[in-house]
Design an enzyme around this catalytic site. Sequence first.
Site, mmCIF file in Angstrom:
data_model
loop_
_atom_site.group_PDB
_atom_site.id
_atom_site.type_symbol
_atom_site.label_atom_id
_atom_site.label_comp_id
_atom_site.label_asym_id
_atom_site.label_seq_id
_atom_site.Cartn_x
_atom_site.Cartn_y
_atom_site.Cartn_z
ATOM 1 N N ASN A 131 0.869 -1.179 0.000
ATOM 2 C CA ASN A 131 0.000 0.000 0.000
ATOM 3 C C ASN A 131 0.900 1.221 0.000
ATOM 4 O OD1 ASN A 131 -1.822 2.033 0.434
ATOM 5 N ND2 ASN A 131 -2.685 1.196 2.329
ATOM 6 N N ARG A 167 -2.681 -2.202 -3.277
ATOM 7 C CA ARG A 167 -3.891 -1.410 -3.048
ATOM 8 C C ARG A 167 -3.839 -0.222 -4.004
ATOM 9 N NH1 ARG A 167 -5.420 2.875 1.543
ATOM 10 N NH2 ARG A 167 -7.595 3.083 0.964
ATOM 11 N N HIS A 207 -13.292 2.487 0.277
ATOM 12 C CA HIS A 207 -13.238 1.463 1.335
ATOM 13 C C HIS A 207 -13.838 0.143 0.850
ATOM 14 C CE1 HIS A 207 -13.369 4.715 4.760
ATOM 15 N NE2 HIS A 207 -12.108 4.388 4.497
ATOM 16 N N HIS A 246 -17.876 1.213 8.043
ATOM 17 C CA HIS A 246 -16.427 1.273 8.300
ATOM 18 C C HIS A 246 -16.156 2.617 8.970
ATOM 19 C CE1 HIS A 246 -12.084 0.557 7.183
ATOM 20 N NE2 HIS A 246 -12.095 1.842 7.532
ATOM 21 N N LEU A 247 -15.865 2.575 10.271
ATOM 22 C CA LEU A 247 -15.701 3.801 11.053
ATOM 23 C C LEU A 247 -14.284 3.889 11.580
ATOM 24 C CD1 LEU A 247 -19.031 3.451 13.107
ATOM 25 C CD2 LEU A 247 -18.694 4.593 10.888
ATOM 26 N N ARG A 281 -12.656 15.022 7.989
ATOM 27 C CA ARG A 281 -13.515 15.388 6.858
ATOM 28 C C ARG A 281 -14.928 15.665 7.351
ATOM 29 N NH1 ARG A 281 -11.888 10.243 4.024
ATOM 30 N NH2 ARG A 281 -9.756 10.615 3.331
ATOM 31 N N MET A 334 -11.214 9.704 18.199
ATOM 32 C CA MET A 334 -12.419 9.437 18.985
ATOM 33 C C MET A 334 -12.103 9.135 20.444
ATOM 34 S SD MET A 334 -15.635 9.446 19.021
ATOM 35 C CE MET A 334 -16.529 9.250 17.496
ATOM 36 N N GLY A 370 -11.469 1.306 13.257
ATOM 37 C CA GLY A 370 -10.980 1.581 14.620
ATOM 38 C C GLY A 370 -12.082 1.934 15.603
ATOM 39 N N ILE A 371 -13.024 2.791 15.185
ATOM 40 C CA ILE A 371 -14.131 3.174 16.078
ATOM 41 C C ILE A 371 -15.164 2.048 16.134
ATOM 42 C CG2 ILE A 371 -16.017 4.821 16.413
ATOM 43 C CD1 ILE A 371 -14.244 6.918 14.931
ATOM 44 N N ASN A 424 -13.957 -0.880 18.255
ATOM 45 C CA ASN A 424 -13.504 -0.660 19.634
ATOM 46 C C ASN A 424 -14.407 0.176 20.520
ATOM 47 O OD1 ASN A 424 -10.782 -1.936 19.659
ATOM 48 N ND2 ASN A 424 -10.513 -0.559 17.920
ATOM 49 N N GLU A 463 -8.198 -5.578 5.338
ATOM 50 C CA GLU A 463 -8.078 -5.290 3.902
ATOM 51 C C GLU A 463 -6.876 -6.014 3.289
ATOM 52 O OE1 GLU A 463 -9.286 -0.812 3.310
ATOM 53 O OE2 GLU A 463 -8.776 -1.192 5.381
#
Length: 415
Positions: free
Chosen positions: A28, A106, A195, A223-224, A256, A299, A346-347, A350, A400
């Site tokens: 990647n 990727r 994504h 996907h967060l 964003r 977060m 990640g969010i 978790n 991924e």
Amino acid sequence: MNPFVLPVLPGAPCRAPCVPTMNILVLNCGSSSAKFAVIDSASGIERLTGIAQRLGSPEASLDYSHSGQKHSQNLPGADHERGLRAAVQVMDDLGLRQSLGGVGHRVVHGGAKFAHSTRITPDVVAQVEACIHLGPLHNPPNLLGIRLAQHLLPGLPQVAVFDTAFHQTMPARAYTYPVPHQWLEQHDVRRYGFHGTSHRYVAQKAQEMLGFAAGQGCLVTAHLGNGCSATAVRDGQSVDTTMGLTPLEGLVMGTRSGSVDPALVGYVARATGQSADAVLDALNKKSGLLGLSGLSNDMRTLQEAAAQGNPRALLAIEVFCYVLAKQLAGLVVALGRLDALVFTGGIGENSAEIREKVVGLLGFLGLQLDPAANAQAVRGKAGRITASTAPQALVVPTNEERMIALDTASLVAGQ
Ligand code: AMP
């Protein structure tokens, strides 16, 4: 048999019939870094993972992990070629280079040209180049990674796996913007979505966990991470997604804004004396959780600040969850029914707190949280987090790199 009463199987292997066994180098390549991993395509075992980072700067380094040991090399001033050459040397030293069956890259933007992963040929390289206007930040370093891998690992088959490809099944009603049609015809202005590799991977995993037959079910995958997007997946195919022409559209993200009134760009440019490009840059880099909170795009930091009563952190989390729930509900329109909502990133993987708020806002769809299961599904643990059996909410850690390795091995083996 009712598929909803089947137990969730945490950690069940990705359904991939007859996956050929070979080590795949997954690459990647970004503007100042190159992430790499050597993955056994059948088992998913990571033999080596690493990153050449801060490339082009005096602090450039190669950091990698092998057999549970972490290693680091300083490569002051190294460019992408020196960084990747050093990574290939590590593979040589570990005896992994000889075992490689292919390289999976990727590639962020495949435009409307690529609906699947593909073996890289000179024609494919030319077509990825022709998509540079759509992915000006990402496609050039992705192409550099392809050229360097061809140069440093001659003779190895190379495969491109696109972030956009999974969404090429979206129908025209989902991908067409209500704007002058010649913008689409002459300038490719339409929704592409991103994504895709992550959404495809977690949708396949969720189907297994639900006991559905391969490629069946109506799922919304969320996907967060620092970037956030959600996708409506019907019978294994993307039928709508929240990101659009660029990854700026859709959900509130780390930096964003997600979707805002497009007239805001001209208004803020006039009000502040900035160029439209500067305003767009702020929508990409200074908005989202960071802009809302004035504190951080992370977060975890916001949850800690919110627990101390910080009003801007509280507002940031509230806006994040509200916009997310609203757009997730919107995606159910594309499906007509919801079998499962899938959290990842990640969010999503978790933060039990964010999942609780979002599932709570979506209670009208029949989702009912199981608080104990929700608290347990963290740090890489997959599982069902709802007491409701239809629809369900699941946590599925994304991977991924594994998906890229699987696609590459299948194409190399001619499947
Ligand atoms: P990613 O881009 O997928 O690596 O995700 C990064 C995001 O995941 C950041 O906003 C992190 O704060 C968030 N994240 C990671 N771990 C946690 C956690 N335990 N609780 C809340 N957010 C987390």
